[in-house]
Design a protein around this motif. Structure first.
Motif, PDB file in Angstrom:
ATOM      1  N   VAL A 177     -11.523 -21.260  27.691  1.00 14.34           N
ATOM      2  CA  VAL A 177     -11.536 -22.557  27.439  1.00 14.34           C
ATOM      3  C   VAL A 177     -12.718 -23.287  27.891  1.00 14.34           C
ATOM      4  O   VAL A 177     -13.612 -23.064  28.813  1.00 14.34           O
ATOM      5  N   LYS A 178     -13.060 -24.454  27.233  1.00 16.06           N
ATOM      6  CA  LYS A 178     -14.065 -25.458  27.806  1.00 16.06           C
ATOM      7  C   LYS A 178     -14.072 -25.609  29.351  1.00 16.06           C
ATOM      8  O   LYS A 178     -13.116 -25.672  29.516  1.00 16.06           O
ATOM      9  N   SER A 179     -15.216 -25.908  29.887  1.00 14.97           N
ATOM     10  CA  SER A 179     -15.142 -26.019  31.277  1.00 14.97           C
ATOM     11  C   SER A 179     -14.369 -27.368  31.826  1.00 14.97           C
ATOM     12  O   SER A 179     -13.671 -27.307  32.660  1.00 14.97           O
ATOM     13  N   TYR A 180     -14.217 -28.551  30.525  1.00 21.11           N
ATOM     14  CA  TYR A 180     -13.902 -29.590  31.160  1.00 21.11           C
ATOM     15  C   TYR A 180     -12.425 -29.547  30.760  1.00 21.11           C
ATOM     16  O   TYR A 180     -11.539 -30.347  31.074  1.00 21.11           O
ATOM     17  N   ASP A 181     -11.952 -28.386  30.335  1.00 23.24           N
ATOM     18  CA  ASP A 181     -10.281 -28.318  30.238  1.00 23.24           C
ATOM     19  C   ASP A 181      -9.747 -27.488  31.227  1.00 23.24           C
ATOM     20  O   ASP A 181      -8.646 -27.279  31.129  1.00 23.24           O
ATOM     21  N   THR A 182     -10.651 -26.709  31.968  1.00 21.09           N
ATOM     22  CA  THR A 182     -10.059 -25.699  33.150  1.00 21.09           C
ATOM     23  C   THR A 182      -8.896 -26.214  34.102  1.00 21.09           C
ATOM     24  O   THR A 182      -7.944 -25.543  33.956  1.00 21.09           O
ATOM     25  N   HIS A 183      -9.119 -27.397  34.527  1.00 18.20           N
ATOM     26  CA  HIS A 183      -8.340 -27.977  35.565  1.00 18.20           C
ATOM     27  C   HIS A 183      -6.671 -28.178  34.527  1.00 18.20           C
ATOM     28  O   HIS A 183      -5.918 -27.713  35.255  1.00 18.20           O
ATOM     29  N   LYS A 184      -6.877 -28.717  33.608  1.00 20.60           N
ATOM     30  CA  LYS A 184      -5.704 -28.944  32.740  1.00 20.60           C
ATOM     31  C   LYS A 184      -4.997 -27.595  32.561  1.00 20.60           C
ATOM     32  O   LYS A 184      -3.760 -27.566  32.650  1.00 20.60           O
ATOM     33  N   PHE A 185      -5.779 -26.705  31.983  1.00 25.22           N
ATOM     34  CA  PHE A 185      -5.194 -25.514  31.628  1.00 25.22           C
ATOM     35  C   PHE A 185      -4.365 -24.512  32.803  1.00 25.22           C
ATOM     36  O   PHE A 185      -3.284 -24.337  32.725  1.00 25.22           O
ATOM     37  N   LEU A 186      -5.155 -24.610  33.879  1.00 22.36           N
ATOM     38  CA  LEU A 186      -5.005 -24.112  35.299  1.00 22.36           C
ATOM     39  C   LEU A 186      -3.775 -24.734  35.875  1.00 22.36           C
ATOM     40  O   LEU A 186      -2.750 -24.141  36.177  1.00 22.36           O
ATOM     41  N   GLY A 187      -3.583 -26.181  35.569  1.00 27.50           N
ATOM     42  CA  GLY A 187      -2.378 -26.756  36.135  1.00 27.50           C
ATOM     43  C   GLY A 187      -1.129 -26.410  35.232  1.00 27.50           C
ATOM     44  O   GLY A 187       0.096 -26.443  35.693  1.00 27.50           O
ATOM     45  N   SER A 188      -1.189 -26.226  33.978  1.00 23.19           N
ATOM     46  CA  SER A 188      -0.202 -25.653  33.049  1.00 23.19           C
ATOM     47  C   SER A 188       0.402 -24.137  33.367  1.00 23.19           C
ATOM     48  O   SER A 188       1.734 -24.005  33.051  1.00 23.19           O
TER      49      SER A 188
ATOM     50  N   LYS B 207       2.511 -22.646  38.039  1.00 27.00           N
ATOM     51  CA  LYS B 207       3.905 -22.209  38.345  1.00 27.00           C
ATOM     52  C   LYS B 207       4.082 -20.947  37.784  1.00 27.00           C
ATOM     53  O   LYS B 207       5.193 -20.137  38.373  1.00 27.00           O
ATOM     54  N   TYR B 208       3.521 -20.117  37.018  1.00 25.44           N
ATOM     55  CA  TYR B 208       3.635 -18.686  36.482  1.00 25.44           C
ATOM     56  C   TYR B 208       2.447 -17.835  37.350  1.00 25.44           C
ATOM     57  O   TYR B 208       2.605 -16.673  37.073  1.00 25.44           O
ATOM     58  N   ALA B 209       2.005 -18.125  38.332  1.00 23.22           N
ATOM     59  CA  ALA B 209       0.833 -17.492  39.099  1.00 23.22           C
ATOM     60  C   ALA B 209       1.308 -16.086  39.305  1.00 23.22           C
ATOM     61  O   ALA B 209       0.654 -15.073  39.110  1.00 23.22           O
ATOM     62  N   SER B 210       2.476 -15.974  39.849  1.00 21.95           N
ATOM     63  CA  SER B 210       2.804 -14.818  40.413  1.00 21.95           C
ATOM     64  C   SER B 210       3.360 -13.684  39.403  1.00 21.95           C
ATOM     65  O   SER B 210       3.523 -12.600  39.688  1.00 21.95           O
ATOM     66  N   PHE B 211       3.536 -14.115  37.899  1.00 17.67           N
ATOM     67  CA  PHE B 211       3.721 -13.263  37.086  1.00 17.67           C
ATOM     68  C   PHE B 211       2.590 -12.766  36.146  1.00 17.67           C
ATOM     69  O   PHE B 211       2.551 -11.933  35.420  1.00 17.67           O
TER      70      PHE B 211
ATOM     71  N   SER C  43     -13.952 -21.180  41.397  1.00 14.11           N
ATOM     72  CA  SER C  43     -13.104 -21.434  42.342  1.00 14.11           C
ATOM     73  C   SER C  43     -11.569 -21.948  41.957  1.00 14.11           C
ATOM     74  O   SER C  43     -10.560 -21.650  42.752  1.00 14.11           O
ATOM     75  N   PRO C  44     -11.414 -22.906  41.026  1.00 12.17           N
ATOM     76  CA  PRO C  44     -10.364 -23.382  40.685  1.00 12.17           C
ATOM     77  C   PRO C  44      -9.372 -22.406  40.108  1.00 12.17           C
ATOM     78  O   PRO C  44      -8.092 -22.186  40.352  1.00 12.17           O
ATOM     79  N   LEU C  45      -9.885 -21.101  39.375  1.00 16.58           N
ATOM     80  CA  LEU C  45      -9.189 -20.346  38.936  1.00 16.58           C
ATOM     81  C   LEU C  45      -8.506 -19.343  40.446  1.00 16.58           C
ATOM     82  O   LEU C  45      -7.248 -19.097  40.194  1.00 16.58           O
ATOM     83  N   ALA C  46      -9.268 -19.116  41.047  1.00 18.17           N
ATOM     84  CA  ALA C  46      -8.758 -18.241  42.309  1.00 18.17           C
ATOM     85  C   ALA C  46      -7.897 -19.272  43.037  1.00 18.17           C
ATOM     86  O   ALA C  46      -6.783 -18.665  43.376  1.00 18.17           O
ATOM     87  N   GLU C  47      -7.939 -20.446  43.188  1.00 15.74           N
ATOM     88  CA  GLU C  47      -7.001 -21.187  43.840  1.00 15.74           C
ATOM     89  C   GLU C  47      -5.727 -21.471  42.956  1.00 15.74           C
ATOM     90  O   GLU C  47      -4.694 -21.130  43.659  1.00 15.74           O
ATOM     91  N   ALA C  48      -5.610 -21.394  41.662  1.00 14.22           N
ATOM     92  CA  ALA C  48      -4.477 -21.613  40.906  1.00 14.22           C
ATOM     93  C   ALA C  48      -3.764 -20.089  40.794  1.00 14.22           C
ATOM     94  O   ALA C  48      -2.548 -20.076  40.922  1.00 14.22           O
ATOM     95  N   CYS C  49      -4.463 -18.951  40.614  1.00  9.22           N
ATOM     96  CA  CYS C  49      -3.901 -17.577  40.471  1.00  9.22           C
ATOM     97  C   CYS C  49      -4.038 -16.787  41.778  1.00  9.22           C
ATOM     98  O   CYS C  49      -3.601 -15.635  41.668  1.00  9.22           O
ATOM     99  N   GLY C  50      -4.713 -17.100  42.825  1.00  7.97           N
ATOM    100  CA  GLY C  50      -5.183 -16.086  43.903  1.00  7.97           C
ATOM    101  C   GLY C  50      -6.371 -15.199  43.672  1.00  7.97           C
ATOM    102  O   GLY C  50      -6.718 -14.912  42.545  1.00  7.97           O
TER     103      GLY C  50
END
Length: 92
Positions: free
Chosen positions: A15-26, A29-33, A48-55
């Motif tokens: 996704v475009k960089s400016y949409d990253t935080h919105k996407f990761l927020g969505s 809750k499914y990170a463990s899957f 960093s935001p990807l690692a924070e959201a998904c591990g």
């Protein structure tokens, strides 16, 4: 949610960089899957935001594609040439 076997080898974040935080927020809750996610973005500070959201184990930095610009419809120019590669050690 009951954890199920993941039917995918990896996912792609493109996704475009400016949409990253919105996407990761969505998907947070499914990170463990989620399978490992390969980040195909050329924006700054998207790893960093990807690692924070998904591990850290699921976040994979990908290539930095060339930066391009446009001089008009159907005309592009390469502003910053870059290489392509996948960073990090992974069985994928």
């Amino acid at each position: 949610m009951k954890k199920k076997e993941i039917p995918f080898d990896f996912g792609i974040l493109a996704v475009k960089s400016y949409d990253t935080h919105k996407f990761l927020g969505s998907i947070r809750k499914y990170a463990s899957f989620l399978p490992p996610i390969l980040r195909l973005q050329n924006g700054v500070e998207t790893e960093s935001p990807l690692a924070e959201a998904c591990g850290d184990a699921r976040a994979r930095a990908g290539p930095d594609p060339p930066a391009i610009g446009s001089d008009g419809p159907g005309v592009i120019r390469v502003e910053q040439p870059r290489g392509v590669g996948i960073a990090g050690a992974s069985p994928l």
